[in-house]
Design a protein around this motif. Structure first.
Motif, mmCIF file in Angstrom:
data_model
loop_
_atom_site.group_PDB
_atom_site.id
_atom_site.type_symbol
_atom_site.label_atom_id
_atom_site.label_comp_id
_atom_site.label_asym_id
_atom_site.label_seq_id
_atom_site.Cartn_x
_atom_site.Cartn_y
_atom_site.Cartn_z
ATOM 1 N N UNK A 1 -14.095 -10.116 1.870
ATOM 2 C CA UNK A 1 -14.121 -8.835 1.155
ATOM 3 C C UNK A 1 -12.887 -7.981 1.440
ATOM 4 N N UNK A 2 -12.209 -8.238 2.556
ATOM 5 C CA UNK A 2 -11.033 -7.459 2.932
ATOM 6 C C UNK A 2 -9.726 -8.156 2.554
ATOM 7 N N UNK A 3 -9.813 -9.285 1.885
ATOM 8 C CA UNK A 3 -8.606 -10.061 1.578
ATOM 9 C C UNK A 3 -8.400 -10.233 0.085
ATOM 10 N N UNK A 4 -7.130 -10.252 -0.291
ATOM 11 C CA UNK A 4 -6.709 -10.649 -1.632
ATOM 12 C C UNK A 4 -5.675 -11.747 -1.465
ATOM 13 N N UNK B 1 0.487 4.102 -4.769
ATOM 14 C CA UNK B 1 0.108 3.386 -5.988
ATOM 15 C C UNK B 1 -0.799 2.204 -5.665
ATOM 16 N N UNK B 2 -0.542 1.543 -4.536
ATOM 17 C CA UNK B 2 -1.392 0.421 -4.129
ATOM 18 C C UNK B 2 -2.823 0.894 -3.866
ATOM 19 N N UNK B 3 -2.973 2.065 -3.263
ATOM 20 C CA UNK B 3 -4.311 2.633 -3.042
ATOM 21 C C UNK B 3 -4.962 2.939 -4.388
ATOM 22 N N UNK B 4 -4.208 3.559 -5.284
ATOM 23 C CA UNK B 4 -4.745 3.922 -6.602
ATOM 24 C C UNK B 4 -5.193 2.683 -7.387
ATOM 25 N N UNK B 5 -4.513 1.557 -7.203
ATOM 26 C CA UNK B 5 -4.857 0.329 -7.923
ATOM 27 C C UNK B 5 -5.914 -0.516 -7.201
ATOM 28 N N UNK B 6 -6.332 -0.067 -6.013
ATOM 29 C CA UNK B 6 -7.356 -0.792 -5.267
ATOM 30 C C UNK B 6 -6.840 -1.949 -4.444
ATOM 31 N N UNK C 1 -6.743 -5.647 2.534
ATOM 32 C CA UNK C 1 -6.954 -4.343 1.894
ATOM 33 C C UNK C 1 -6.916 -3.232 2.940
ATOM 34 N N UNK C 2 -7.647 -3.413 4.011
ATOM 35 C CA UNK C 2 -7.637 -2.486 5.139
ATOM 36 C C UNK C 2 -6.897 -3.226 6.236
ATOM 37 N N UNK C 3 -5.683 -2.770 6.522
ATOM 38 C CA UNK C 3 -4.781 -3.518 7.382
ATOM 39 C C UNK C 3 -5.209 -3.713 8.811
ATOM 40 N N UNK C 4 -5.345 -2.657 9.546
ATOM 41 C CA UNK C 4 -5.602 -2.776 10.971
ATOM 42 C C UNK C 4 -6.959 -2.178 11.301
ATOM 43 N N UNK C 5 -7.770 -2.965 11.961
ATOM 44 C CA UNK C 5 -9.081 -2.491 12.397
ATOM 45 C C UNK C 5 -8.997 -1.969 13.820
ATOM 46 N N UNK C 6 -10.129 -1.882 14.456
ATOM 47 C CA UNK C 6 -10.160 -1.428 15.845
ATOM 48 C C UNK C 6 -9.389 -2.363 16.749
ATOM 49 N N UNK C 7 -8.822 -1.843 17.789
ATOM 50 C CA UNK C 7 -8.069 -2.601 18.789
ATOM 51 C C UNK C 7 -6.837 -3.285 18.209
ATOM 52 N N UNK C 8 -6.311 -2.776 17.089
ATOM 53 C CA UNK C 8 -5.074 -3.297 16.524
ATOM 54 C C UNK C 8 -5.168 -4.663 15.896
ATOM 55 N N UNK C 9 -6.368 -5.082 15.474
ATOM 56 C CA UNK C 9 -6.542 -6.400 14.875
ATOM 57 C C UNK C 9 -6.840 -6.270 13.390
#
Length: 76
Positions: free
Chosen positions: A45-48, A64-69, A31-39
């Protein structure tokens, strides 16, 4: 293991169900692609569970992907 828990949660099916969905789980989508330090952030909770066409559709249609969650924009 997070990926095993994801597979159990989605029961082998794509959780996204975009207009191009194949229906079968093929891998994780963040859902949230890249965290700190490029990982990527590998938490349940962050995966589908996703099929490859849905994963590609999300990358091609970010608004649209953001709008759909299905995607969370980074705030930074």
């Amino acid at each position: 293991d997070v990926h095993r828990a994801l597979l159990e949660r989605c029961e082998g099916r794509c959780e996204i169900r975009s207009p191009v969905c194949w229906g079968r789980y093929q891998g994780p989508h963040h859902l949230r692609g890249i965290g700190g330090h490029g990982k990527t952030i590998d938490t349940l909770e962050n995966l589908l569970g996703a099929c490859n066409p849905c994963n590609d559709w999300i990358e091609d249609n970010p608004d649209e992907a953001v709008a759909r969650g299905w995607k969370i924009r980074s705030s930074g």
